[in-house]
Design a protein around this motif. Structure first.
Motif, PDB file in Angstrom:
ATOM      1  N   LEU A  34       0.847  -1.187   0.000  1.00  0.00           N
ATOM      2  CA  LEU A  34       0.000   0.000   0.000  1.00  0.00           C
ATOM      3  C   LEU A  34       0.888   1.244   0.000  1.00  0.00           C
ATOM      4  O   LEU A  34       1.774   1.378   0.842  1.00  0.00           O
ATOM      5  N   TYR A  35       0.647   2.138  -0.953  1.00  0.00           N
ATOM      6  CA  TYR A  35       1.386   3.397  -1.078  1.00  0.00           C
ATOM      7  C   TYR A  35       0.415   4.566  -1.047  1.00  0.00           C
ATOM      8  O   TYR A  35      -0.713   4.457  -1.537  1.00  0.00           O
ATOM      9  N   GLU A  36       0.875   5.692  -0.488  1.00  0.00           N
ATOM     10  CA  GLU A  36       0.184   6.963  -0.686  1.00  0.00           C
ATOM     11  C   GLU A  36       0.742   7.552  -1.965  1.00  0.00           C
ATOM     12  O   GLU A  36       1.956   7.663  -2.138  1.00  0.00           O
ATOM     13  N   SER A  37      -0.133   7.931  -2.858  1.00  0.00           N
ATOM     14  CA  SER A  37       0.287   8.460  -4.153  1.00  0.00           C
ATOM     15  C   SER A  37       0.934   9.832  -3.992  1.00  0.00           C
ATOM     16  O   SER A  37       0.472  10.661  -3.207  1.00  0.00           O
ATOM     17  N   CYS A  38       1.983  10.081  -4.762  1.00  0.00           N
ATOM     18  CA  CYS A  38       2.663  11.370  -4.707  1.00  0.00           C
ATOM     19  C   CYS A  38       1.860  12.469  -5.394  1.00  0.00           C
ATOM     20  O   CYS A  38       2.098  13.645  -5.149  1.00  0.00           O
ATOM     21  N   ASP A  39       0.914  12.117  -6.257  1.00  0.00           N
ATOM     22  CA  ASP A  39       0.113  13.138  -6.939  1.00  0.00           C
ATOM     23  C   ASP A  39      -1.373  12.960  -6.662  1.00  0.00           C
ATOM     24  O   ASP A  39      -2.213  13.055  -7.548  1.00  0.00           O
ATOM     25  N   SER A  40      -1.714  12.743  -5.392  1.00  0.00           N
ATOM     26  CA  SER A  40      -3.101  12.517  -5.021  1.00  0.00           C
ATOM     27  C   SER A  40      -3.972  13.763  -5.190  1.00  0.00           C
ATOM     28  O   SER A  40      -5.191  13.659  -5.190  1.00  0.00           O
ATOM     29  N   ASP A  41      -3.362  14.929  -5.348  1.00  0.00           N
ATOM     30  CA  ASP A  41      -4.150  16.142  -5.593  1.00  0.00           C
ATOM     31  C   ASP A  41      -4.852  16.080  -6.941  1.00  0.00           C
ATOM     32  O   ASP A  41      -5.819  16.789  -7.178  1.00  0.00           O
ATOM     33  N   PHE A  42      -4.370  15.208  -7.828  1.00  0.00           N
ATOM     34  CA  PHE A  42      -4.909  15.141  -9.190  1.00  0.00           C
ATOM     35  C   PHE A  42      -5.634  13.839  -9.482  1.00  0.00           C
ATOM     36  O   PHE A  42      -5.988  13.575 -10.613  1.00  0.00           O
ATOM     37  N   GLY A  43      -5.827  13.007  -8.481  1.00  0.00           N
ATOM     38  CA  GLY A  43      -6.476  11.717  -8.728  1.00  0.00           C
ATOM     39  C   GLY A  43      -6.604  10.911  -7.458  1.00  0.00           C
ATOM     40  O   GLY A  43      -6.788  11.460  -6.378  1.00  0.00           O
ATOM     41  N   ASP A  44      -6.474   9.605  -7.593  1.00  0.00           N
ATOM     42  CA  ASP A  44      -6.652   8.706  -6.459  1.00  0.00           C
ATOM     43  C   ASP A  44      -5.522   8.850  -5.448  1.00  0.00           C
ATOM     44  O   ASP A  44      -4.380   9.134  -5.791  1.00  0.00           O
ATOM     45  N   LYS A  45      -5.860   8.630  -4.190  1.00  0.00           N
ATOM     46  CA  LYS A  45      -4.928   8.855  -3.089  1.00  0.00           C
ATOM     47  C   LYS A  45      -4.011   7.662  -2.814  1.00  0.00           C
ATOM     48  O   LYS A  45      -2.898   7.840  -2.350  1.00  0.00           O
ATOM     49  N   TYR A  46      -4.467   6.440  -3.102  1.00  0.00           N
ATOM     50  CA  TYR A  46      -3.698   5.250  -2.748  1.00  0.00           C
ATOM     51  C   TYR A  46      -3.390   4.397  -3.972  1.00  0.00           C
ATOM     52  O   TYR A  46      -4.143   4.371  -4.929  1.00  0.00           O
ATOM     53  N   ILE A  47      -2.262   3.689  -3.874  1.00  0.00           N
ATOM     54  CA  ILE A  47      -1.857   2.730  -4.890  1.00  0.00           C
ATOM     55  C   ILE A  47      -1.672   1.387  -4.200  1.00  0.00           C
ATOM     56  O   ILE A  47      -0.980   1.299  -3.184  1.00  0.00           O
ATOM     57  N   LEU A  48      -2.306   0.358  -4.739  1.00  0.00           N
ATOM     58  CA  LEU A  48      -2.116  -1.003  -4.258  1.00  0.00           C
ATOM     59  C   LEU A  48      -1.242  -1.718  -5.273  1.00  0.00           C
ATOM     60  O   LEU A  48      -1.647  -1.956  -6.400  1.00  0.00           O
ATOM     61  N   ARG A  49      -0.022  -2.021  -4.885  1.00  0.00           N
ATOM     62  CA  ARG A  49       0.942  -2.665  -5.780  1.00  0.00           C
ATOM     63  C   ARG A  49       0.846  -4.167  -5.576  1.00  0.00           C
ATOM     64  O   ARG A  49       1.083  -4.677  -4.486  1.00  0.00           O
ATOM     65  N   CYS A  50       0.473  -4.878  -6.652  1.00  0.00           N
ATOM     66  CA  CYS A  50       0.195  -6.309  -6.576  1.00  0.00           C
ATOM     67  C   CYS A  50       1.373  -7.175  -7.023  1.00  0.00           C
ATOM     68  O   CYS A  50       1.408  -8.364  -6.750  1.00  0.00           O
ATOM     69  N   SER A  51       2.312  -6.594  -7.759  1.00  0.00           N
ATOM     70  CA  SER A  51       3.529  -7.283  -8.182  1.00  0.00           C
ATOM     71  C   SER A  51       4.510  -6.200  -8.634  1.00  0.00           C
ATOM     72  O   SER A  51       4.197  -5.014  -8.599  1.00  0.00           O
ATOM     73  N   SER A  52       5.677  -6.617  -9.080  1.00  0.00           N
ATOM     74  CA  SER A  52       6.661  -5.651  -9.580  1.00  0.00           C
ATOM     75  C   SER A  52       6.418  -5.268 -11.033  1.00  0.00           C
ATOM     76  O   SER A  52       7.059  -4.358 -11.554  1.00  0.00           O
ATOM     77  N   LYS A  53       5.499  -5.961 -11.706  1.00  0.00           N
ATOM     78  CA  LYS A  53       5.157  -5.637 -13.090  1.00  0.00           C
ATOM     79  C   LYS A  53       4.527  -4.239 -13.126  1.00  0.00           C
ATOM     80  O   LYS A  53       3.616  -3.939 -12.348  1.00  0.00           O
ATOM     81  N   GLY A  54       4.998  -3.411 -14.024  1.00  0.00           N
ATOM     82  CA  GLY A  54       4.584  -2.009 -14.069  1.00  0.00           C
ATOM     83  C   GLY A  54       3.098  -1.759 -14.074  1.00  0.00           C
ATOM     84  O   GLY A  54       2.605  -0.836 -13.432  1.00  0.00           O
TER      85      GLY A  54
END
Length: 68
Positions: A34-54
Motif C-alpha cells: 500500500l502506497y500513498e500516491s505522490c500526486d493525489s491532488d490530481f487523482g486517487d490517493k492510494y496505490i495497491l501494488r500487486c507485483s513488480s510488473k509495471g
C-alpha cells in the motif's frame, strides 16, 4: 516493514501491506503493498501494488474496500 514489490515512483510513500482477495469467494488471498500516491491532488490517493510488473496495480481513494 518493507515493500514486497518494486514500485516505479520513488516519490510515492510506502505505508504498509494489506491482504486482499483475488477472487469473489475470498478463497485466494494475497499480500499487497500500500502506497500513498505522490500526486493525489490530481487523482486517487492510494496505490495497491500487486507485483513488480509495471501495470499490476490498483489506484483508489478507498483501499479498505479491497481488504479482507
Amino acid at each position: 516493514m518493507k515493500p514486497s514489490f518494486k514500485h516505479d515512483c520513488d516519490k510515492c510513500k510506502f505505508v504498509g501491506k494489506i491482504f486482499r482477495s483475488l477472487n469473489l469467494e475470498g478463497t485466494k488471498k494475497r499480500a499487497t503493498d500500500l502506497y500513498e500516491s505522490c500526486d493525489s491532488d490530481f487523482g486517487d490517493k492510494y496505490i495497491l501494488r500487486c507485483s513488480s510488473k509495471g501495470s499490476d496495480y490498483i489506484t483508489t481513494n478507498n483501499f479498505q474496500q479491497y481488504m479482507l
